[in-house]
Design a protein around this motif. Structure first.
Motif, PDB file in Angstrom:
ATOM      1  N   SER A   1      -7.161  21.373  -4.429  1.00 54.28           N
ATOM      2  CA  SER A   1      -6.793  19.996  -4.775  1.00 54.28           C
ATOM      3  C   SER A   1      -7.944  19.013  -4.591  1.00 54.28           C
ATOM      4  N   ILE A   2      -9.037  19.468  -3.987  1.00 58.60           N
ATOM      5  CA  ILE A   2     -10.141  18.558  -3.692  1.00 58.60           C
ATOM      6  C   ILE A   2     -10.768  17.987  -4.956  1.00 58.60           C
ATOM      7  N   THR A   3     -11.073  18.850  -5.931  1.00 58.04           N
ATOM      8  CA  THR A   3     -11.738  18.381  -7.148  1.00 58.04           C
ATOM      9  C   THR A   3     -10.908  17.357  -7.915  1.00 58.04           C
ATOM     10  N   PRO A   4      -9.623  17.624  -8.219  1.00 62.11           N
ATOM     11  CA  PRO A   4      -8.847  16.603  -8.929  1.00 62.11           C
ATOM     12  C   PRO A   4      -8.642  15.334  -8.106  1.00 62.11           C
ATOM     13  N   MET A   5      -8.525  15.463  -6.787  1.00 60.46           N
ATOM     14  CA  MET A   5      -8.357  14.283  -5.952  1.00 60.46           C
ATOM     15  C   MET A   5      -9.599  13.395  -5.998  1.00 60.46           C
ATOM     16  N   LEU A   6     -10.768  13.995  -5.845  1.00 61.01           N
ATOM     17  CA  LEU A   6     -12.000  13.210  -5.867  1.00 61.01           C
ATOM     18  C   LEU A   6     -12.271  12.638  -7.252  1.00 61.01           C
ATOM     19  N   ALA A   7     -11.868  13.364  -8.291  1.00 56.73           N
ATOM     20  CA  ALA A   7     -12.031  12.847  -9.653  1.00 56.73           C
ATOM     21  C   ALA A   7     -11.150  11.621  -9.864  1.00 56.73           C
ATOM     22  N   THR A   8      -9.939  11.656  -9.313  1.00 55.46           N
ATOM     23  CA  THR A   8      -9.035  10.507  -9.423  1.00 55.46           C
ATOM     24  C   THR A   8      -9.594   9.315  -8.659  1.00 55.46           C
TER      25      THR A   8
ATOM     26  N   LYS B   1      -3.385  -0.611  -3.018  1.00 58.30           N
ATOM     27  CA  LYS B   1      -4.116   0.602  -2.675  1.00 58.30           C
ATOM     28  C   LYS B   1      -3.176   1.794  -2.705  1.00 58.30           C
ATOM     29  N   ILE B   2      -3.728   2.939  -3.123  1.00 54.41           N
ATOM     30  CA  ILE B   2      -2.998   4.205  -3.150  1.00 54.41           C
ATOM     31  C   ILE B   2      -3.814   5.210  -2.348  1.00 54.41           C
ATOM     32  N   LEU B   3      -3.227   5.723  -1.273  1.00 51.63           N
ATOM     33  CA  LEU B   3      -3.931   6.660  -0.400  1.00 51.63           C
ATOM     34  C   LEU B   3      -3.509   8.083  -0.735  1.00 51.63           C
ATOM     35  N   MET B   4      -4.500   8.951  -0.912  1.00 55.81           N
ATOM     36  CA  MET B   4      -4.241  10.297  -1.429  1.00 55.81           C
ATOM     37  C   MET B   4      -4.549  11.362  -0.376  1.00 55.81           C
ATOM     38  N   PRO B   5      -3.524  12.092   0.080  1.00 56.23           N
ATOM     39  CA  PRO B   5      -3.750  13.195   1.008  1.00 56.23           C
ATOM     40  C   PRO B   5      -4.177  14.458   0.255  1.00 56.23           C
ATOM     41  N   ASN B   6      -5.084  15.207   0.850  1.00 56.92           N
ATOM     42  CA  ASN B   6      -5.461  16.494   0.276  1.00 56.92           C
ATOM     43  C   ASN B   6      -4.505  17.566   0.797  1.00 56.92           C
ATOM     44  N   ILE B   7      -4.375  18.679   0.070  1.00 57.59           N
ATOM     45  CA  ILE B   7      -3.496  19.744   0.544  1.00 57.59           C
ATOM     46  C   ILE B   7      -4.215  21.076   0.751  1.00 57.59           C
TER      47      ILE B   7
ATOM     48  N   ALA C   1      -9.288   8.660  -0.884  1.00 58.20           N
ATOM     49  CA  ALA C   1      -9.041  10.060  -0.560  1.00 58.20           C
ATOM     50  C   ALA C   1      -9.032  10.343   0.936  1.00 58.20           C
ATOM     51  N   MET C   2      -8.199  11.312   1.325  1.00 51.20           N
ATOM     52  CA  MET C   2      -8.203  11.903   2.668  1.00 51.20           C
ATOM     53  C   MET C   2      -8.751  13.327   2.527  1.00 51.20           C
ATOM     54  N   MET C   3      -8.856  14.024   3.659  1.00 51.19           N
ATOM     55  CA  MET C   3      -9.275  15.426   3.599  1.00 51.19           C
ATOM     56  C   MET C   3      -8.550  16.207   4.690  1.00 51.19           C
TER      57      MET C   3
ATOM     58  N   ILE D   1       0.855  -1.181   0.000  1.00 49.15           N
ATOM     59  CA  ILE D   1       0.000   0.000   0.000  1.00 49.15           C
ATOM     60  C   ILE D   1       0.894   1.235   0.000  1.00 49.15           C
ATOM     61  N   ASP D   2       0.686   2.114  -0.978  1.00 46.50           N
ATOM     62  CA  ASP D   2       1.346   3.422  -0.988  1.00 46.50           C
ATOM     63  C   ASP D   2       0.451   4.338  -0.171  1.00 46.50           C
ATOM     64  N   THR D   3       0.863   4.640   1.054  1.00 41.55           N
ATOM     65  CA  THR D   3      -0.009   5.361   1.976  1.00 41.55           C
ATOM     66  C   THR D   3       0.021   6.874   1.813  1.00 41.55           C
ATOM     67  N   HIS D   4       0.786   7.378   0.849  1.00 41.78           N
ATOM     68  CA  HIS D   4       0.860   8.832   0.682  1.00 41.78           C
ATOM     69  C   HIS D   4       1.291   9.153  -0.748  1.00 41.78           C
ATOM     70  N   ALA D   5       0.312   9.430  -1.596  1.00 39.61           N
ATOM     71  CA  ALA D   5       0.611   9.682  -3.013  1.00 39.61           C
ATOM     72  C   ALA D   5      -0.300  10.778  -3.565  1.00 39.61           C
ATOM     73  N   HIS D   6       0.322  11.797  -4.148  1.00 40.35           N
ATOM     74  CA  HIS D   6      -0.441  12.872  -4.790  1.00 40.35           C
ATOM     75  C   HIS D   6      -0.649  12.507  -6.262  1.00 40.35           C
ATOM     76  N   ILE D   7      -1.268  11.364  -6.476  1.00 44.75           N
ATOM     77  CA  ILE D   7      -1.438  10.830  -7.825  1.00 44.75           C
ATOM     78  C   ILE D   7      -2.403  11.679  -8.652  1.00 44.75           C
ATOM     79  N   TYR D   8      -3.149  12.538  -7.969  1.00 44.04           N
ATOM     80  CA  TYR D   8      -4.094  13.436  -8.646  1.00 44.04           C
ATOM     81  C   TYR D   8      -3.421  14.693  -9.177  1.00 44.04           C
ATOM     82  N   ALA D   9      -2.148  14.909  -8.844  1.00 46.61           N
ATOM     83  CA  ALA D   9      -1.436  16.128  -9.222  1.00 46.61           C
ATOM     84  C   ALA D   9      -1.295  16.252 -10.733  1.00 46.61           C
ATOM     85  N   ARG D  10      -1.115  17.474 -11.190  1.00 49.11           N
ATOM     86  CA  ARG D  10      -1.038  17.736 -12.633  1.00 49.11           C
ATOM     87  C   ARG D  10       0.146  17.034 -13.283  1.00 49.11           C
TER      88      ARG D  10
END
Length: 255
Positions: free
Chosen positions: A41-48, A31-37, A58-60, A2-11
């Motif tokens: 970043s919320i919209t691209p994170m939730l879209a991913t 699993k890939i866990l995505m922290p919000n910043i 997703a986290m928040m 599990i990658d517990t911290h990935a900004h995979i939603y980033a541009r």
């Protein structure tokens, strides 16, 4: 793994996100866990998360580097989203004094506010620290009532700091820094208990050797696991098994 911290939603991943996700799957990432910043970043994170619901979670939270004059309104946005739906964690949150200390007090208030949100929602926290571990630990100690759990992500501190973190019931997130020759982790990791460790990339940042300086991605979690195995004199499979169990337990992830 599990990658517990990935900004995979980033541009940085907009042009080849499908390929990056596929490489992650092929490398054994479940699993890939995505922290919000911040609010942007919320919209691209939730879209991913919506595009890859079987692997991205997703986290928040409000990152300390995004605490500014508008932080109170941004915290209300974070709290509003928790009223709309559930998230696996409050994060990433914390204190960062590396770039600028202008909003130090505001960062502390935002950190405490989000710790209390986590207690209210019974969710773990993902903590970002930079030049601020002792300040962060002092605040966390005051708020710890036995219900707070979480991880100090991208840990690169001393053995004493690691002990202080685990004594508070928190995990250590190990990523690319663990593989750096000048990172100092070769003196620390051998003494860490694998039961307190989870794996992460913090992609697209901090790519592990031999990709240092290039874009990081979840598939490189395997390289972190392999380096930890060398330092702990065990097998990568043992690192995978224990860190995956730790992450599943901490974030309450179904297998």
């Amino acid at each position: 793994m599990i990658d517990t911290h990935a900004h995979i939603y980033a541009r940085e991943f907009d042009q080849d996100r499908d390929d990056v996700i596929q490489r992650a799957r092929l490398s054994g990432i479940e699993k890939i866990l995505m922290p919000n910043i911040d609010p942007d970043s919320i919209t691209p994170m939730l879209a991913t998360e919506s595009s890859y619901p079987d692997i991205c979670y997703a986290m928040m939270g409000l990152h300390p580097c995004h605490v500014d004059d508008n932080y109170q309104q941004n915290l209300k946005t974070i709290e509003h989203w928790f009223e709309q739906r559930d998230f696996i964690a409050v994060g990433e949150i914390g204190i960062d004094l590396y770039w600028d200390q202008t909003y130090k007090k505001e960062q502390e208030i935002a950190f405490i506010t989000q710790l209390r949100l986590a207690k209210n929602k019974q969710r773990p926290v993902v903590i970002h620290t930079r030049d601020s571990i002792q300040e962060t630990l002092a605040l966390l100690q005051k708020e710890q009532d036995g219900s707070l759990q979480g991880v100090f992500h991208c840990f690169g501190g001393t053995l004493d700091e690691a002990q202080q973190i685990t004594d508070l019931g928190f995990h250590l997130g190990l990523g690319g820094v663990t593989t750096f020759k000048n990172g100092g982790m070769d003196k620390v990791v051998p003494h860490l208990d694998l039961n307190h460790i989870i794996l992460e990339t913090d992609c697209p940042y901090l790519a592990p050797v031999p990709h240092r300086g290039k874009r990081n991605e979840p598939a490189y979690t395997q390289l972190v696991a392999e380096r930890i195995a060398v330092l702990k004199a065990c097998t990568p499979e043992e690192v995978d098994r224990l860190t995956t169990h730790n992450a599943e337990t901490l974030f309450r992830l179904s297998k």
